[in-house]
Write an enzyme that holds these catalytic residues in place. Structure first.
Site, PDB file in Angstrom:
ATOM      1  N   THR A  42       0.960  -1.226  -0.157  1.00  7.41           N
ATOM      2  CA  THR A  42      -0.030  -0.163  -0.041  1.00  7.41           C
ATOM      3  C   THR A  42       0.958   1.171  -0.143  1.00  7.41           C
ATOM      4  O   THR A  42       0.586   2.187  -0.708  1.00  7.41           O
ATOM      5  CB  THR A  42      -0.716   0.069   1.268  1.00  7.41           C
ATOM      6  N   GLY A 145      -0.900  -6.091   5.825  1.00  4.17           N
ATOM      7  CA  GLY A 145      -1.360  -4.967   5.974  1.00  4.17           C
ATOM      8  C   GLY A 145      -2.807  -4.446   6.171  1.00  4.17           C
ATOM      9  O   GLY A 145      -3.284  -5.373   6.950  1.00  4.17           O
ATOM     10  N   GLY A 186      -7.001  12.165   5.694  1.00  2.00           N
ATOM     11  CA  GLY A 186      -7.871  13.227   5.392  1.00  2.00           C
ATOM     12  C   GLY A 186      -7.144  14.764   5.099  1.00  2.00           C
ATOM     13  O   GLY A 186      -7.435  15.331   4.243  1.00  2.00           O
ATOM     14  N   GLU A 204     -15.134  16.042  10.999  1.00  2.00           N
ATOM     15  CA  GLU A 204     -14.574  15.128  11.852  1.00  2.00           C
ATOM     16  C   GLU A 204     -15.357  15.046  13.050  1.00  2.00           C
ATOM     17  O   GLU A 204     -16.171  16.078  13.674  1.00  2.00           O
ATOM     18  CB  GLU A 204     -13.351  15.892  12.254  1.00  2.00           C
ATOM     19  N   VAL A 238     -20.358  11.772  10.773  1.00  2.00           N
ATOM     20  CA  VAL A 238     -21.197  11.518   9.400  1.00  2.00           C
ATOM     21  C   VAL A 238     -21.911  10.227   9.575  1.00  2.00           C
ATOM     22  O   VAL A 238     -21.411   9.281  10.326  1.00  2.00           O
ATOM     23  CB  VAL A 238     -20.059  11.322   8.476  1.00  2.00           C
ATOM     24  N   ASP A 310       0.637  -3.454  10.035  1.00  2.00           N
ATOM     25  CA  ASP A 310      -0.826  -2.874  10.068  1.00  2.00           C
ATOM     26  C   ASP A 310      -1.838  -4.177  10.597  1.00  2.00           C
ATOM     27  O   ASP A 310      -2.399  -3.973  11.412  1.00  2.00           O
ATOM     28  CB  ASP A 310      -1.336  -2.544   8.966  1.00  2.00           C
ATOM     29  N   HIS A 442      24.042  27.567  12.569  1.00  2.00           N
ATOM     30  CA  HIS A 442      23.319  28.814  12.233  1.00  2.00           C
ATOM     31  C   HIS A 442      23.528  29.164  10.775  1.00  2.00           C
ATOM     32  O   HIS A 442      24.747  28.989  10.115  1.00  2.00           O
ATOM     33  CB  HIS A 442      23.817  29.968  12.967  1.00  2.00           C
TER      34      HIS A 442
END
Ligand code: NAD
Length: 463
Positions: A42, A145, A186, A204, A238, A310, A442
């Site tokens: 994915t 996944g 999103g 949301e 929603v 996942d 810097h």
């Protein structure tokens, strides 16, 4: 080719292919099976990589339209050529996909394109274009996944209601796009289409964006994105989407009038991908949300079957899956392997980026951990001023007594890259004083980290 392996990895995403390569480096005979022609999962095909390509292209457009003029650069007319933009994104994916294939080969991993099913512990059947193969392996690693989740009663039809997959390839710019869910997907894809010209409304459910992110940083990010034109309707749950005369009508709980738009992006999370793997038949245990249950060694309840990434839950991040793949195969080889989940970074690639590692203020408060916070705004950083990217801040949380850094949260220019220093510091158990005493070049954006570290003890110089 022999069908006997030490390890068969099912899934060629970042968890699977990286684990497979590491296993081969350790001397195992390894096969990595993926249903897709392009290895990379994915992340590479329809996730991290194509979204970053579209984020970059759309940000360049935004800069040409809005930012160049402040640098004294006049561009007479800027137009979007969406077809070329999408083709470029596809080229990036294909090139990297070929790269993953070559890496497998180079490391001696047999990459097999086909659909894998575990028929019994130690036996994986793969259906390929040329028929079926039975692979035998002492160890099978499931790294399949996740896939986009939807809301009950709302179908991701791919035309009106799309997931991240469709939203990476809309063939025209929707006039009005409603995004359901203010998580990473999103906000990233909402940003892409907002910059390309869509009117984007994010609905949301919670009263904040980016759940899990430090609330102060999430709120700063929301204000920045709001200025860029994203509209947020927080506290909006929603309930349904109806298509009426070619228009999407998004129903929000407690409201009589639906939110209307041309397309909807469903971005309410992802679910573990376990279908068709034969898990029920071999008796692999899933939890009530469908994640594969594993112990601290990534072992399922069935001997010889492991799972990572996942599909076992936790942060759904490519690099977390990679670490798990490596830790697992090292454990199989040596008996030891370790991941410090507290130092797994999380980055949202909006512009500016939102980057975090470690604990948030809310988590420390909930755990009753005494802490002090140092902050530094990019507005006061010389380099940020020079490049014109002054939105955002660095926030460092350190233990009140020991000064050990417990969390670092950044919203600002190149936040994802800046975070690496914090990840290294935390991995070595650094204190905020350690970070504050290190010489930072810097003028660089990294000075904002040093100043935030100094601010932990209220001695920032440039604030
Ligand atoms: P997410 O879980 O991060 O966010 C989903 C959002 O949808 C939540 O804020 C939730 O409150 C909201 N929601 C749920 N039901 C709703 C409803 N009925 N109405 C309105 N809002 C509702 O999910 P995601 O953004 O889809 O991402 C999926 C996974 O992929 C996450 O784990 C994410 O971390 C990962 N991911 C990460 C990156 C990255 O790190 N850059 C990018 C993409 C995806």
């Amino acid at each position: 080719m022999s069908d006997k392996f030490d390890i068969v990895v099912i899934g060629g995403g970042p968890g699977g292919y990286v684990g497979a390569i590491r296993a081969a480096q350790l001397g195992f005979k390894v096969a990595c099976v993926d249903a897709n022609k392009i290895f990379g999962g994915t992340c590479l095909r329809v996730g991290c990589i194509p979204s970053k390509a579209m984020l970059e292209s759309s940000e360049l457009l935004h800069q040409a339209k809005e930012t160049f003029k402040s640098h004294g650069i006049k561009v007479p007319q800027v137009e979007v050529d969406l077809e070329t933009m999408l083709k470029r994104k596809n080229r990036v994916v294909q090139t990297l996909g070929r790269g993953v294939g070559s890496l497998l080969k180079k490391n001696g991993v047999e990459g097999i394109q086909g659909v894998a099913r575990i028929v019994s512990p130690g036996v994986v059947e793969v259906t390929t274009d040329d028929g079926s193969r039975k692979l035998q392996a002492e160890n099978v690693i499931i790294a399949t996944g996740s896939s986009p989740a939807s809301l009950p009663g709302i179908e991701i039809d791919g035309t009106y209601v799309g997931s991240s997959t469709e939203a990476l390839s809309f063939d025209s710019i929707p006039k009005r796009l409603v995004v359901i869910g203010a998580g990473a997907i999103g906000l990233e894809l909402g940003s892409v289409w907002n910059r390309l010209g869509s009117e984007v409304t994010v609905l949301e459910y919670l009263d904040r964006i980016l759940p899990g992110c430090d609330a102060e940083i999430a709120d700063a990010a929301r204000k920045i994105l709001l200025k860029q034109g994203l509209k947020f309707e927080l506290g909006s749950r929603v309930e349904g989407v109806e298509i009426v005369d070619g228009e999407c009508q998004v129903k929000v709980a407690g409201r009589d009038t639906p939110v209307t738009c041309d397309k909807v992006l469903m971005a309410v999370g992802r679910k573990p991908y376990t279908s068709g793997l034969g898990l029920e038949e071999v008796g692999v245990e899933l939890d009530r949300r469908g994640f594969i249950v594993v112990d601290e060694h990534f072992k399922t309840n069935v001997d010889g079957i492991y799972a990572i990434g996942d599909v076992i839950g936790g942060a759904m991040l490519a690099h977390k899956a990679e670490e798990e793949g490596v830790a697992l195969v090292e454990m199989l080889k040596t008996g030891v392997g370790h991941i410090d989940y507290n130092t797994v970074p999380a980055i949202v690639y909006t512009h500016p980026e939102v980057a975090s590692v470690g604990k948030t203020s809310e988590e420390l408060e909930a755990d009753g951990v005494p802490f002090k916070a140092g902050r530094f705004p990019f507005m006061a950083n010389g380099r940020a001023k020079a490049v014109g990217e002054t939105d955002g801040l660095v926030k460092i949380l350190a233990h009140r007594k020991t000064d050990r850094i417990l969390g670092v949260h950044i919203v600002g220019p190149h936040a994802g890259d800046l975070l690496s220093e914090a990840v290294v510091a935390m991995s070595f158990g650094a204190s905020s004083e350690d970070l504050a005493r290190i010489c930072h070049a810097h003028p660089t954006l990294t000075e904002a980290l040093k100043e935030a570290a100094l601010d932990v003890d209220k001695r920032a110089v440039h604030a």
